[in-house]
Motif scaffolding. Structure first.
Motif, PDB file in Angstrom:
ATOM      1  N   THR A 132       4.444  -7.836   1.617  1.00  0.00           N
ATOM      2  CA  THR A 132       4.464  -6.668   0.739  1.00  0.00           C
ATOM      3  C   THR A 132       4.572  -7.136  -0.701  1.00  0.00           C
ATOM      4  OG1 THR A 132       6.867  -6.465   0.974  1.00  0.00           O
ATOM      5  CG2 THR A 132       5.513  -5.202   2.504  1.00  0.00           C
ATOM      6  N   ALA A 133       3.819  -6.487  -1.585  1.00  0.00           N
ATOM      7  CA  ALA A 133       3.780  -6.955  -2.970  1.00  0.00           C
ATOM      8  C   ALA A 133       3.589  -5.786  -3.930  1.00  0.00           C
ATOM      9  CB  ALA A 133       2.652  -7.963  -3.151  1.00  0.00           C
ATOM     10  N   MET A 134       4.320  -5.850  -5.033  1.00  0.00           N
ATOM     11  CA  MET A 134       4.179  -4.877  -6.109  1.00  0.00           C
ATOM     12  C   MET A 134       4.351  -5.614  -7.440  1.00  0.00           C
ATOM     13  SD  MET A 134       6.447  -1.452  -6.815  1.00  0.00           S
ATOM     14  CE  MET A 134       6.351  -0.569  -8.371  1.00  0.00           C
ATOM     15  N   ASN A 135       3.281  -5.669  -8.216  1.00  0.00           N
ATOM     16  CA  ASN A 135       3.284  -6.383  -9.497  1.00  0.00           C
ATOM     17  C   ASN A 135       3.708  -7.843  -9.337  1.00  0.00           C
ATOM     18  OD1 ASN A 135       2.416  -4.140 -10.990  1.00  0.00           O
ATOM     19  ND2 ASN A 135       4.506  -3.369 -11.190  1.00  0.00           N
ATOM     20  N   GLU A 136       3.012  -8.546  -8.450  1.00  0.00           N
ATOM     21  CA  GLU A 136       3.318  -9.954  -8.169  1.00  0.00           C
ATOM     22  C   GLU A 136       2.083 -10.819  -8.375  1.00  0.00           C
ATOM     23  OE1 GLU A 136       6.231 -10.717  -7.860  1.00  0.00           O
ATOM     24  OE2 GLU A 136       7.330  -9.049  -6.971  1.00  0.00           O
ATOM     25  N   GLU A 154      -3.363 -12.964  12.485  1.00  0.00           N
ATOM     26  CA  GLU A 154      -3.482 -11.760  11.670  1.00  0.00           C
ATOM     27  C   GLU A 154      -2.679 -11.933  10.390  1.00  0.00           C
ATOM     28  OE1 GLU A 154      -3.526  -7.825  14.196  1.00  0.00           O
ATOM     29  OE2 GLU A 154      -1.958  -9.147  14.973  1.00  0.00           O
ATOM     30  N   LEU A 155      -3.160 -11.294   9.332  1.00  0.00           N
ATOM     31  CA  LEU A 155      -2.433 -11.241   8.075  1.00  0.00           C
ATOM     32  C   LEU A 155      -2.679  -9.882   7.441  1.00  0.00           C
ATOM     33  CD1 LEU A 155      -0.824 -12.400   5.691  1.00  0.00           C
ATOM     34  CD2 LEU A 155      -2.967 -13.418   4.846  1.00  0.00           C
ATOM     35  N   VAL A 156      -1.586  -9.183   7.116  1.00  0.00           N
ATOM     36  CA  VAL A 156      -1.678  -7.888   6.447  1.00  0.00           C
ATOM     37  C   VAL A 156      -0.922  -7.990   5.135  1.00  0.00           C
ATOM     38  CG1 VAL A 156      -1.150  -5.431   6.538  1.00  0.00           C
ATOM     39  CG2 VAL A 156      -1.825  -6.632   8.630  1.00  0.00           C
ATOM     40  N   VAL A 157      -1.607  -7.702   4.040  1.00  0.00           N
ATOM     41  CA  VAL A 157      -0.984  -7.697   2.721  1.00  0.00           C
ATOM     42  C   VAL A 157      -0.948  -6.255   2.228  1.00  0.00           C
ATOM     43  CG1 VAL A 157      -1.070  -8.589   0.368  1.00  0.00           C
ATOM     44  CG2 VAL A 157      -1.950  -9.982   2.258  1.00  0.00           C
ATOM     45  N   VAL A 158       0.248  -5.750   1.997  1.00  0.00           N
ATOM     46  CA  VAL A 158       0.429  -4.370   1.552  1.00  0.00           C
ATOM     47  C   VAL A 158       0.735  -4.400   0.057  1.00  0.00           C
ATOM     48  CG1 VAL A 158       1.650  -2.199   1.876  1.00  0.00           C
ATOM     49  CG2 VAL A 158       1.287  -3.732   3.828  1.00  0.00           C
ATOM     50  N   VAL A 159      -0.257  -4.038  -0.749  1.00  0.00           N
ATOM     51  CA  VAL A 159      -0.101  -3.983  -2.204  1.00  0.00           C
ATOM     52  C   VAL A 159       0.120  -2.525  -2.589  1.00  0.00           C
ATOM     53  CG1 VAL A 159      -1.182  -4.453  -4.438  1.00  0.00           C
ATOM     54  CG2 VAL A 159      -1.631  -5.965  -2.477  1.00  0.00           C
ATOM     55  N   ASN A 160       1.226  -2.260  -3.253  1.00  0.00           N
ATOM     56  CA  ASN A 160       1.529  -0.862  -3.582  1.00  0.00           C
ATOM     57  C   ASN A 160       2.126  -0.753  -4.977  1.00  0.00           C
ATOM     58  OD1 ASN A 160       4.815  -0.216  -3.048  1.00  0.00           O
ATOM     59  ND2 ASN A 160       4.014  -2.077  -2.101  1.00  0.00           N
ATOM     60  N   GLY A 161       1.721   0.286  -5.693  1.00  0.00           N
ATOM     61  CA  GLY A 161       2.290   0.584  -6.995  1.00  0.00           C
ATOM     62  C   GLY A 161       2.080  -0.469  -8.052  1.00  0.00           C
TER      63      GLY A 161
END
Length: 374
Positions: A132-136, A154-161
């Protein structure tokens, strides 16, 4: 050094094999597999290293299976076949990584490929990771670079905000790899990204990380190993990095309070709130993806429902934690949120098991007053 390793130079390499703080200094055990210090390399016989190289070379020459489209996953499958046939289940971590590196070198030689400094995982199960990442934008390339060294399915990257280039840097970081990027324009809120990622994963073992600093692939292997061997919730052991009780912050105190309330004093202040940690497929299905939004609640469900919960590895996330406006100062918003999460978990346990949980009152005769005349 790998040509892209420079990205990690500003991050202090850290991580200890299951350390404990004793008498003001850190000590670690080295007797059991998975409990070896990173600073005490064990000697490996030259003959074992030569056999590993030759085994890797021979493995590369064998026809792959249908699931071996990725050379790294093929190498990992062959590695585990050979490792288990040669007593590798008892190797200490330093031995493990040295022998695995030789196996990889032989595999690369036989296959005629470069696997970009991989780290083999001691499991035949499928492995997934959620970031999970936000402004990174600065940290996310290093995070993904380390994950690319592992034989992930598997790889899931959740970019939010994010208002910076996190999304685009994540896309570049997984170029050529199989990954899913979930992009939410608005912030999802604390830990919601973990639930989103977990819902998309189908792997047997799920790693959970944040995008604010990279964790070396070698330090993620013990979490994978713990779940492979039957642990359902493999926590980050932060014990070596926290002070004596008198110097602890409210968040650390409430973490340990919840564990003690559940009868798990052995977990100390270790919590699913901290990353990295890993979950089994059974844990995800038992806890439920929705409950992963509130990590202490998820941990309470895991303990109450009889899942195996233990600390697998010590990774320093305290000194590396990125300082933000909302996570500094007394009674900051993040601390208040985490304390509230633990109260929510405690409330769940009280509703299910009664006000005293496991601490039954067998001393007082509480009905005596009712029999007395006023």
């Amino acid at each position: 050094m790998h040509p892209r390793a420079g990205r990690l130079r500003r991050f202090r390499r850290s991580g200890n094999w299951k350390g404990r703080r004793r008498a003001g200094r850190r000590r670690t055990g080295g007797a059991a597999f998975g409990r070896q210090t990173a600073s005490a390399p064990a000697s490996v016989s030259a003959s074992l290293l030569l056999r590993a190289f030759e085994a890797g070379r021979q493995a590369a020459l064998q026809p792959g299976e249908a699931a071996d489209a990725d050379p790294l996953r093929q190498a990992n499958r062959c590695w585990n076949d050979w490792r288990l046939a040669n007593g590798g289940a008892a190797w200490k971590w330093n031995v493990y990584h040295q022998v695995a590196a030789k196996f990889v070198a032989g595999f690369e030689s036989g296959k005629g490929v470069s696997l970009r400094n991989p780290v083999l995982a001691p499991t035949k199960k499928t492995i997934g990771a959620v970031v999970t990442a936000m402004n990174e934008e600065k940290a996310i390339p290093g995070v993904l670079e380390q994950l690319a060294r592992l034989p992930l399915n598997e790889l899931v990257v959740v970019v939010n905000g994010s208002t910076d280039h996190t999304f685009w840097n994540a896309r570049r970081g997984i170029a050529g790899g199989k990954a899913v990027i979930v992009h939410h324009v608005r912030p999802l809120g604390h830990d919601v990204g973990r639930s989103v990622g977990a819902k998309l994963l189908r792997s047997d073992i799920a790693l959970f990380l944040d995008g604010d600093f990279p964790v070396y692939a070698e330090h993620l292997v013990p979490f994978i190993d713990a779940v492979d061997k039957g642990t359902d919730v493999a926590l980050n052991d932060i014990t070596p990095y926290i002070s004596a009780f008198s110097g602890r912050d409210p968040v650390t105190i409430v973490k340990e309070m919840l564990n003690r309330a559940m009868g798990r004093a052995d977990l100390a202040a270790n919590s699913m709130t901290a990353v990295p940690h890993a979950l089994s497929r059974k844990a995800i299905e038992t806890i439920g993806c929705t409950n992963l939004m509130v990590p202490p609640k998820a941990q309470a469900i895991a303990v109450r429902d009889g899942l195996k919960v233990s600390a697998a590895m010590s990774v320093d996330v305290i000194s590396k934690n990125r300082v933000r406006d909302k996570n500094t100062g007394i009674a900051n918003p993040v601390a208040e949120l985490i304390i509230g999460d633990h109260l929510e978990a405690l409330g769940l346990l009280i509703r299910k098991d009664g006000a005293r949980l496991h601490a039954a009152d067998g001393i007082r005769n509480r009905s005596a007053l009712g029999r007395m005349s006023s």
